[in-house]
Design a protein around this motif. Structure first.
Motif, PDB file in Angstrom:
ATOM      1  N   SER A   1       5.779  -1.532   0.151  1.00 45.51           N
ATOM      2  CA  SER A   1       5.650  -2.025   1.529  1.00 45.51           C
ATOM      3  C   SER A   1       4.192  -2.037   1.937  1.00 45.51           C
ATOM      4  CB  SER A   1       6.452  -1.157   2.493  1.00 45.51           C
ATOM      5  OG  SER A   1       5.844   0.110   2.656  1.00 45.51           O
ATOM      6  N   PHE A   2       3.900  -2.743   3.012  1.00 43.30           N
ATOM      7  CA  PHE A   2       2.583  -2.663   3.626  1.00 43.30           C
ATOM      8  C   PHE A   2       2.758  -2.621   5.138  1.00 43.30           C
ATOM      9  CE2 PHE A   2       2.216  -7.170   4.824  1.00 43.30           C
ATOM     10  CZ  PHE A   2       3.071  -7.777   3.928  1.00 43.30           C
TER      11      PHE A   2
ATOM     12  N   ASP B   1       0.803  -1.213   0.000  1.00 46.74           N
ATOM     13  CA  ASP B   1       0.000   0.000   0.000  1.00 46.74           C
ATOM     14  C   ASP B   1       0.846   1.278   0.000  1.00 46.74           C
ATOM     15  OD1 ASP B   1      -0.947  -0.020   3.554  1.00 46.74           O
ATOM     16  OD2 ASP B   1       0.995   0.012   2.544  1.00 46.74           O
ATOM     17  N   TYR B   2       2.111   1.134  -0.310  1.00 50.29           N
ATOM     18  CA  TYR B   2       2.982   2.300  -0.362  1.00 50.29           C
ATOM     19  C   TYR B   2       4.086   1.989  -1.353  1.00 50.29           C
ATOM     20  CZ  TYR B   2       6.448   5.750   1.192  1.00 50.29           C
ATOM     21  OH  TYR B   2       7.365   6.758   1.257  1.00 50.29           O
TER      22      TYR B   2
ATOM     23  N   ARG C   1       0.598   6.426  -2.968  1.00 50.21           N
ATOM     24  CA  ARG C   1      -0.291   5.460  -2.352  1.00 50.21           C
ATOM     25  C   ARG C   1      -1.247   4.960  -3.433  1.00 50.21           C
ATOM     26  NH1 ARG C   1      -0.389   5.658   3.380  1.00 50.21           N
ATOM     27  NH2 ARG C   1      -1.567   3.727   3.140  1.00 50.21           N
TER      28      ARG C   1
ATOM     29  N   HIS D   1       4.145   4.929   8.765  1.00 47.62           N
ATOM     30  CA  HIS D   1       4.266   3.867   7.757  1.00 47.62           C
ATOM     31  C   HIS D   1       4.829   4.395   6.443  1.00 47.62           C
ATOM     32  CE1 HIS D   1       3.445   0.718   4.975  1.00 47.62           C
ATOM     33  NE2 HIS D   1       2.337   1.234   4.496  1.00 47.62           N
ATOM     34  N   THR D   2       4.440   5.578   6.049  1.00 44.50           N
ATOM     35  CA  THR D   2       4.905   6.125   4.772  1.00 44.50           C
ATOM     36  C   THR D   2       6.087   7.058   4.948  1.00 44.50           C
ATOM     37  OG1 THR D   2       3.273   7.889   4.982  1.00 44.50           O
ATOM     38  CG2 THR D   2       2.627   5.941   3.717  1.00 44.50           C
TER      39      THR D   2
END
Lengths: 113, 113
Positions: free
Chosen positions: A93-94, A31-32, A51, B98-99
């Motif tokens: 990554s997630f 999701d990234y 995203r 996360h990002t």
């Protein structure tokens, strides 16, 4: 098992041209999607990221295009300059994986003057 | 503002010798990572840590050990070096988001004879 596949391995472009680097991923949990740029003798540095809720992101001459259904994303460098000559890595990554990045194999870009 | 500092930058070992690579970050980051970079294979995750006192295995952990006794330091150890461990090693760190951007050191080039 390479979860993120990148192509081409190397790319030569004339100054002012468009450089295009492609990546494909397998894990739909990703999701990234960042792109990193690396100059010789240096560590990679973040260039641009996206995203999956958007199909395109532009920052200056750099654009990411994202195709969720095809599980592909690409980096476009407009008006390529000799200073853009570097190695480019896509990654994914997630969050529940500890947000650790899985990198593509890298693309060595050379922009000729 | 040093960021991520790796020592040593270069090292030559003989097969069977041991050594430790040190990574230090001054950004108060929670997450730290060790990657190895080999031609045509991108960056592959060896081990990572999500906080002081924690470590976890990445894609290619065999032959390596790590420790995170202090938040700012992440050590990578090779107990019995093998020629297959000849590579450029990169340490990276990031915050909890996360990002968030991954900040890399400049790399440690290791040759095992």
């Amino acid at each position: 098992q390479q979860q993120v596949k990148q192509s081409p391995q190397s790319l030569i472009v004339q100054k002012g041209g468009i450089s295009i680097i492609n990546c494909a991923y397998e894990n739909t949990a990703f999701d990234y999607f960042p792109w990193y740029q690396q100059f010789p003798g240096k560590g990679p540095a973040l260039l641009i990221a996206i995203r999956p809720d958007v199909s395109e992101k532009k920052e200056g001459r750099f654009t990411i295009s994202f195709n969720k259904s095809a599980k592909q994303f690409s980096l476009h460098i407009m008006d390529s300059q000799p200073g853009d000559s570097a190695t480019y890595f896509c990654a994914a990554s997630f969050e529940t994986s500890g947000s650790r990045l899985t990198f593509g194999e890298g693309t060595q870009l050379t922009v000729n003057p | 503002n040093a960021g991520v500092t790796q020592t040593p930058k270069f090292r030559v070992l003989k097969t069977g010798q041991s050594m430790t690579l040190l990574c230090a970050q001054d950004m108060n980051h929670e997450y730290m990572y060790w990657y190895r970079q080999d031609p045509g294979m991108g960056l592959r995750l060896i081990h990572y840590s999500v906080g002081e006192g924690t470590t976890a295995k990445g894609e290619v952990p065999d032959g390596y050990n790590v420790s995170r006794l202090k938040k700012q330091n992440f050590l990578l150890g090779l107990e019995s070096a093998a020629p297959s461990q000849t590579s450029v090693y990169f340490c990276a760190s990031r915050g909890r988001v996360h990002t968030g951007e991954l900040f890399f050191g400049e790399g440690s080039r290791l040759t095992v004879l």
